[in-house]
Design a protein around this motif. Structure first.
Motif, PDB file in Angstrom:
ATOM      1  N   CYS A 163       0.838  -1.195   0.000  1.00  0.00           N
ATOM      2  CA  CYS A 163       0.000   0.000   0.000  1.00  0.00           C
ATOM      3  C   CYS A 163       0.872   1.243   0.000  1.00  0.00           C
ATOM      4  N   ALA A 164       0.241   2.352  -0.287  1.00  0.00           N
ATOM      5  CA  ALA A 164       0.887   3.668  -0.179  1.00  0.00           C
ATOM      6  C   ALA A 164      -0.118   4.590   0.487  1.00  0.00           C
ATOM      7  N   PHE A 165       0.382   5.634   1.123  1.00  0.00           N
ATOM      8  CA  PHE A 165      -0.481   6.641   1.733  1.00  0.00           C
ATOM      9  C   PHE A 165      -0.218   7.962   1.034  1.00  0.00           C
ATOM     10  N   ARG A 166      -1.299   8.680   0.725  1.00  0.00           N
ATOM     11  CA  ARG A 166      -1.172   9.956   0.034  1.00  0.00           C
ATOM     12  C   ARG A 166      -2.117  10.973   0.648  1.00  0.00           C
ATOM     13  N   VAL A 172       8.111  -0.850 -13.753  1.00  0.00           N
ATOM     14  CA  VAL A 172       8.317  -2.243 -13.362  1.00  0.00           C
ATOM     15  C   VAL A 172       7.197  -3.149 -13.848  1.00  0.00           C
ATOM     16  N   GLY A 173       6.323  -2.651 -14.676  1.00  0.00           N
ATOM     17  CA  GLY A 173       5.200  -3.436 -15.182  1.00  0.00           C
ATOM     18  C   GLY A 173       3.883  -2.830 -14.745  1.00  0.00           C
ATOM     19  N   VAL A 174       2.855  -3.656 -14.748  1.00  0.00           N
ATOM     20  CA  VAL A 174       1.509  -3.179 -14.426  1.00  0.00           C
ATOM     21  C   VAL A 174       1.246  -3.367 -12.934  1.00  0.00           C
ATOM     22  N   VAL A 175       0.814  -2.281 -12.292  1.00  0.00           N
ATOM     23  CA  VAL A 175       0.437  -2.290 -10.874  1.00  0.00           C
ATOM     24  C   VAL A 175      -1.043  -1.930 -10.815  1.00  0.00           C
ATOM     25  N   VAL A 176      -1.805  -2.735 -10.079  1.00  0.00           N
ATOM     26  CA  VAL A 176      -3.235  -2.472  -9.949  1.00  0.00           C
ATOM     27  C   VAL A 176      -3.518  -1.883  -8.567  1.00  0.00           C
ATOM     28  N   VAL A 177      -4.442  -0.925  -8.537  1.00  0.00           N
ATOM     29  CA  VAL A 177      -4.915  -0.348  -7.276  1.00  0.00           C
ATOM     30  C   VAL A 177      -6.011  -1.263  -6.750  1.00  0.00           C
ATOM     31  N   THR A 178      -5.791  -1.821  -5.574  1.00  0.00           N
ATOM     32  CA  THR A 178      -6.754  -2.774  -5.021  1.00  0.00           C
ATOM     33  C   THR A 178      -7.788  -2.122  -4.117  1.00  0.00           C
ATOM     34  N   GLU A 179      -7.462  -0.946  -3.598  1.00  0.00           N
ATOM     35  CA  GLU A 179      -8.421  -0.212  -2.760  1.00  0.00           C
ATOM     36  C   GLU A 179      -7.959   1.234  -2.629  1.00  0.00           C
ATOM     37  N   VAL A 180      -8.892   2.111  -2.382  1.00  0.00           N
ATOM     38  CA  VAL A 180      -8.600   3.507  -2.044  1.00  0.00           C
ATOM     39  C   VAL A 180      -9.527   3.860  -0.890  1.00  0.00           C
ATOM     40  N   THR A 181      -8.918   4.060   0.285  1.00  0.00           N
ATOM     41  CA  THR A 181      -9.711   4.277   1.490  1.00  0.00           C
ATOM     42  C   THR A 181      -9.198   5.499   2.230  1.00  0.00           C
ATOM     43  N   GLU A 182     -10.119   6.395   2.591  1.00  0.00           N
ATOM     44  CA  GLU A 182      -9.724   7.545   3.408  1.00  0.00           C
ATOM     45  C   GLU A 182      -9.482   7.064   4.837  1.00  0.00           C
ATOM     46  N   VAL A 183      -8.381   7.525   5.418  1.00  0.00           N
ATOM     47  CA  VAL A 183      -8.030   7.118   6.778  1.00  0.00           C
ATOM     48  C   VAL A 183      -7.673   8.347   7.602  1.00  0.00           C
ATOM     49  N   TYR A 185       3.522  16.986   2.026  1.00  0.00           N
ATOM     50  CA  TYR A 185       2.749  17.135   0.809  1.00  0.00           C
ATOM     51  C   TYR A 185       1.364  17.711   1.037  1.00  0.00           C
ATOM     52  N   GLY A 186       1.267  18.789   1.763  1.00  0.00           N
ATOM     53  CA  GLY A 186       0.001  19.486   1.861  1.00  0.00           C
ATOM     54  C   GLY A 186      -0.847  19.043   3.028  1.00  0.00           C
ATOM     55  N   SER A 187      -2.104  19.474   2.973  1.00  0.00           N
ATOM     56  CA  SER A 187      -2.977  19.258   4.122  1.00  0.00           C
ATOM     57  C   SER A 187      -4.280  18.561   3.744  1.00  0.00           C
ATOM     58  N   GLY A 188      -4.314  17.885   2.616  1.00  0.00           N
ATOM     59  CA  GLY A 188      -5.533  17.181   2.227  1.00  0.00           C
ATOM     60  C   GLY A 188      -5.785  15.970   3.104  1.00  0.00           C
ATOM     61  N   SER A 189      -6.853  15.262   2.791  1.00  0.00           N
ATOM     62  CA  SER A 189      -7.174  14.032   3.508  1.00  0.00           C
ATOM     63  C   SER A 189      -6.101  12.989   3.229  1.00  0.00           C
ATOM     64  N   VAL A 190      -5.989  12.018   4.131  1.00  0.00           N
ATOM     65  CA  VAL A 190      -5.029  10.927   3.953  1.00  0.00           C
ATOM     66  C   VAL A 190      -5.769   9.723   3.370  1.00  0.00           C
ATOM     67  N   TRP A 191      -5.200   9.160   2.317  1.00  0.00           N
ATOM     68  CA  TRP A 191      -5.800   8.027   1.629  1.00  0.00           C
ATOM     69  C   TRP A 191      -4.812   6.865   1.629  1.00  0.00           C
ATOM     70  N   ARG A 192      -5.321   5.682   1.956  1.00  0.00           N
ATOM     71  CA  ARG A 192      -4.529   4.459   1.826  1.00  0.00           C
ATOM     72  C   ARG A 192      -4.874   3.852   0.471  1.00  0.00           C
ATOM     73  N   VAL A 193      -3.825   3.585  -0.304  1.00  0.00           N
ATOM     74  CA  VAL A 193      -3.996   3.046  -1.654  1.00  0.00           C
ATOM     75  C   VAL A 193      -3.383   1.652  -1.678  1.00  0.00           C
ATOM     76  N   GLY A 194      -4.214   0.629  -1.811  1.00  0.00           N
ATOM     77  CA  GLY A 194      -3.716  -0.740  -1.909  1.00  0.00           C
ATOM     78  C   GLY A 194      -3.072  -0.964  -3.275  1.00  0.00           C
ATOM     79  N   LEU A 195      -1.968  -1.700  -3.292  1.00  0.00           N
ATOM     80  CA  LEU A 195      -1.196  -1.894  -4.527  1.00  0.00           C
ATOM     81  C   LEU A 195      -0.827  -3.363  -4.707  1.00  0.00           C
ATOM     82  N   ARG A 196      -0.862  -3.808  -5.971  1.00  0.00           N
ATOM     83  CA  ARG A 196      -0.430  -5.174  -6.286  1.00  0.00           C
ATOM     84  C   ARG A 196       0.163  -5.203  -7.690  1.00  0.00           C
TER      85      ARG A 196
END
Length: 195
Positions: free
Chosen positions: A17-20, A37-48, A76-87
């Motif tokens: 995952c990554a947090f943004r 590095v190839g194709v990466v799919v986003v498995t979820e995007v959740t506000e945390v 990187y600013g003051s927006g909401s924090v999002w967890r982005v699942g990656l695979r």
């Protein structure tokens, strides 16, 4: 969106995952990203909520500590924090395609049709084979210089090269472009005409 160290971690299965910080999400679940590095799919995007991020989640994002992750988010600013699942789901199909120098009659005919459609819809006339020859003859030359030699705006020139890249015919270099093995094979099939 993802730095090389994150991408390498995703491929290795060490980063999931990554947090943004975003005012609104910049990705959706199911988004497929073509990366270095190839194709990466986003498995979820959740506000945390930042206070709810755990040490384990920070580790899953490639950080040694929760505080290190939070510190990087604050840059990187003051927006909401999002967890982005990656695979990682495999190689970029364009990369696989580019490296295949064999073209059977059906593939050549398909490329002929696609390029003919691009030429027919162009406001500046037929360009596809001419651009392939230009890249073949001037590999590694800056896009701005190639565009200027064709009296074309750089952004439109790059857009045309991107269309050829999508077909697996060209490759980007650190500076400029070159034909892929597939592009070389296709251009050999076209002969030396000027169209």
């Amino acid at each position: 969106m993802l730095s090389r160290w994150v991408l390498d971690g995703v491929v290795a299965g060490e980063i999931t995952c990554a947090f943004r910080r975003w005012a609104s999400p910049h990705a959706r679940s199911g988004t497929r990203m073509r990366t270095q590095v190839g194709v990466v799919v986003v498995t979820e995007v959740t506000e945390v909520q930042p206070q709810d991020i755990t040490e384990d989640q920070a580790a899953a994002a490639g950080y040694r500590s929760r505080s290190g992750l939070l510190s990087s988010l604050d840059k990187y600013g003051s927006g909401s924090v999002w967890r982005v699942g990656l695979r990682h789901v495999g190689e970029d199909p364009r990369e696989v395609l580019r490296q295949r120098p064999e073209l059977d009659a059906e593939e050549r005919a398909d490329l002929d049709r696609r390029l003919a459609r691009m030429d027919a819809s162009s406001r500046h006339g037929p360009w596809t084979r001419h651009l392939l020859r230009l890249i073949r003859d001037r590999p590694g030359v800056r896009a701005a210089e190639l565009a200027e030699s064709q009296n074309r705006p750089v952004a439109r020139f790059k857009s045309d090269v991107w269309k050829l890249k999508e077909l697996g015919l060209t490759e980007s270099l650190r500076v400029g472009y070159r034909l892929s093995p597939r592009g070389e094979a296709y251009l050999a099939h076209c002969g030396s005409g000027a169209s």
